[in-house]
Motif scaffolding. Sequence first.
Motif, mmCIF file in Angstrom:
data_model
loop_
_atom_site.group_PDB
_atom_site.id
_atom_site.type_symbol
_atom_site.label_atom_id
_atom_site.label_comp_id
_atom_site.label_asym_id
_atom_site.label_seq_id
_atom_site.Cartn_x
_atom_site.Cartn_y
_atom_site.Cartn_z
ATOM 1 N N PRO A 85 0.796 -1.272 0.089
ATOM 2 C CA PRO A 85 0.021 0.173 0.037
ATOM 3 C C PRO A 85 0.784 1.401 -0.210
ATOM 4 O O PRO A 85 0.347 2.371 -0.572
ATOM 5 N N GLU A 86 2.353 1.135 0.328
ATOM 6 C CA GLU A 86 2.902 2.422 0.567
ATOM 7 C C GLU A 86 3.359 2.948 -0.832
ATOM 8 O O GLU A 86 3.840 3.980 -0.909
ATOM 9 N N ALA A 87 3.079 1.970 -1.992
ATOM 10 C CA ALA A 87 3.403 2.334 -3.304
ATOM 11 C C ALA A 87 2.329 2.989 -4.064
ATOM 12 O O ALA A 87 2.578 3.261 -5.186
ATOM 13 N N VAL A 88 1.029 2.949 -3.516
ATOM 14 C CA VAL A 88 0.032 3.699 -4.106
ATOM 15 C C VAL A 88 0.215 5.188 -3.800
ATOM 16 O O VAL A 88 0.391 5.590 -2.487
ATOM 17 N N SER A 89 -0.252 5.952 -4.846
ATOM 18 C CA SER A 89 -0.470 7.262 -4.643
ATOM 19 C C SER A 89 -1.376 7.923 -5.451
ATOM 20 O O SER A 89 -1.885 7.200 -6.710
ATOM 21 N N ILE A 90 -2.087 9.038 -5.363
ATOM 22 C CA ILE A 90 -2.968 9.782 -5.985
ATOM 23 C C ILE A 90 -2.296 10.127 -7.551
ATOM 24 O O ILE A 90 -1.345 10.469 -7.411
#
Length: 114
Positions: A85-90
């Motif tokens: 999840p830390e690789a996900v960005s807007i």
Amino acid sequence: MAEREVRLPGCAACGKVRFPPLDSCPYCGQPGGEEKVLSGVGTVYSFIVLHRTFHPAFEADLPFAIAVVDLEDGPRIAARIEGPPEAVSIGMRVAATYFDRESWTELRFTAHDN
Ligand SMILES: [Zn+2]
């Protein structure tokens, strides 16, 4: 058998694709329409990270991200983003991927380069 496609109803009058799949077009009121196969590529509009679930079947997957994705050729839909999840960005580009469960196939998204 899962067909591994993103399909949603499209309007015969205005051409817009709708989600959820309603009987008539919410944009122009035209009833009916035909299913369109979409590219499954889109952009993360927003997301959350789940640290607990409401069902024990998903506990082993924690933590994971659920995002609202703007499809490039369709509406906004929500689904899990595969990977940490830390690789996900807007604004992150994503593509549809499919995760087979015992009796159904889950639409998910994964990072996409272009
Ligand atoms: Zn319409």
